[in-house]
Write an enzyme that holds these catalytic residues in place. Structure first.
Site, short mmCIF file in Angstrom:
data_model
loop_
_atom_site.label_atom_id
_atom_site.label_comp_id
_atom_site.label_asym_id
_atom_site.label_seq_id
_atom_site.Cartn_x
_atom_site.Cartn_y
_atom_site.Cartn_z
N ASP A 79 -23.95 12.70 -4.11
CA ASP A 79 -24.80 13.32 -5.01
C ASP A 79 -24.39 13.39 -6.50
O ASP A 79 -23.22 13.43 -6.66
CB ASP A 79 -25.18 14.75 -4.71
CG ASP A 79 -24.20 15.59 -4.35
OD1 ASP A 79 -23.15 15.25 -3.85
OD2 ASP A 79 -24.26 16.79 -4.56
N GLU A 137 -23.09 17.81 -1.81
CA GLU A 137 -21.84 18.46 -2.09
C GLU A 137 -21.85 19.47 -3.32
O GLU A 137 -21.26 20.79 -3.28
CB GLU A 137 -20.42 17.66 -2.38
CG GLU A 137 -19.32 18.34 -2.69
CD GLU A 137 -18.87 19.04 -3.71
OE1 GLU A 137 -18.23 19.86 -3.63
OE2 GLU A 137 -19.42 18.45 -5.05
#
Length: 398
Positions: A79, A137
């Site tokens: 991400d 994350e």
């Protein structure tokens, strides 16, 4: 061929992938474009691939051809961040307000490179490798979701060891590896406090209950709590990052708020600060005759490197890249990582690799900066180390 030689053969492919990923940064758990780029890059490899149900994860299993044996898990997070990119790279973000400012595009490309290297060595592997491509994350924590969906048992049995790496855009010279045994990164929790008083005119504070000075007293008392109730060698970092209250200078509001981040490096300190901070907040509010709503929100746990796995990784780095390419960090880092959830379940190690693009690492923009610049020339080294760790761990008895 060695893992470094094989990784070098894939340099152009993984650098191209990294730059494609950098242009389409996506946030949190739903990363369809990122997921598709990963699937396209893995196409043709001898992998068993499953996709996440609650998130856009990719789990790929490589079955070793040299008989059943251990299972090694390798992880890369996917991400990006809600940051507007201000670099001048030709492959800058095409998604306004989004940027791979933490280097996760390099993590994905490096893990794909490791999958390519290990696929080429498949017949020699006496065990299986799980490749964990993980969203979320930076936000709500994709790792525990993937664990719940079975990533640790994706090979049909529990992983025996887990390895991951994180690139940095500053502080260390390009290509430098670093880590430490034991606590490596902090737990990150949040403290949310609302002090409830009674509003009145600013000229007659005695006719109400002013929440603002109580809030300010709580903020300063929390700093004293940290310095007087906790061991300096097992530290707590408590930062109040947001305070809100009131609408006008001559109006005492009904309530006031603050939000804080709390960083700890052991579960003992974490449990103690949770109890002590709430007790302090409630006690001060009671002393001033106001109400308080306090919530301690538990976030990512401490990232703890298994000492034996750390030593194994250090020896591998020194053997493959030379002793001058590794630095043992004397202290943990204050950042937090949801790879910590994996390391709670499986012994392993988390490593840092400098991808600093500046000749002056100390002055370079850090991760999360809109100016963060990562040199993707380190990608073959990242891929090679992940692959080498897997090869050596699969061949190690016990």
């Amino acid at each position: 061929m060695s893992t470094r030689e094989l990784a070098e053969q894939f340099r152009e492919e993984i650098v191209t992938l990294r730059r494609a990923l950098h242009q389409v940064p996506e946030y949190d758990l739903d990363l369809p474009k990122t997921q598709q780029l990963i699937l396209d890059a893995l196409a043709g490899l001898p992998l068993e691939i499953t996709l996440g149900k609650e998130l856009s994860s990719v789990t790929a299993v490589l079955r070793g051809g040299a008989g059943p044996g251990p299972v090694v898990l390798l992880r890369g997070d996917m991400d990006a961040l809600p940051v507007t990119e201000r670099t001048d790279v030709p492959f800058a973000s095409q998604h306004p307000g989004m940027m791979h400012a933490c280097g996760h595009d390099l993590h994905v490309a490096g893990l794909v490179g490791a999958a390519k290297v290990l696929s080429a060595l498949r017949d020699e592997l006496p065990g299986d490798v799980v490749f964990m491509f993980q969203p979320g994350e930076e936000t709500s924590g994709g790792a525990p979701i993937m664990i719940r969906e079975g990533v640790l048992d994706a090979a049909g049995r529990r992983a025996d060891a887990a390895y991951g790496l994180h690139v940095g855009s500053s502080s260390q010279p390009l290509g430098m590896w670093s880590s430490r045994p034991g606590s490596f990164m902090a737990a990150a929790d949040q403290l949310h406090v609302r002090v409830v008083g009674a509003g009145t005119h600013g000229s007659t504070p005695y006719r109400g209950k002013d929440p603002i000075p109580v809030l300010c007293e709580i903020v300063t008392a929390l700093q004293t709590l940290v310095t007087r109730q906790f061991d300096v060698f097992d530290p707590v970092v408590l930062t109040v990052g947001r305070i809100a209250g009131g609408t006008k200078e001559n109006i005492i509001p009904d309530d006031a708020f603050f939000d804080a981040t709390v960083r700890t490096f052991s579960e003992a300190a974490r449990a103690k600060v949770q109890e002590a901070s709430i007790q302090l907040v409630e006690g001060l509010a009671a002393a001033h005759g106001v109400q308080v709503e306090a919530e301690y929100q538990v976030g990512y746990p401490v990232t703890v490197n298994n000492e034996a796995e750390f030593e194994f990784a250090r020896e591998t780095i020194v053997d493959v890249f030379g002793a001058d390419r590794f630095r043992e960090r004397p202290n943990p880092r204050c950042g937090a990582e949801d790879f910590s959830y994996v390391l709670q379940e499986v012994p392993g190690v988390y490593l840092n690799l400098s991808a600093c693009a500046s000749a002056d690492p100390d002055a370079a923009p850090d991760n999360h900066s809109p100016l963060a610049n990562f040199d993707d020339s380190v990608l073959p080294d990242g891929a090679a180390l992940l692959a080498e760790l897997a090869v050596r761990r699969l061949n190690r008895a016990g």
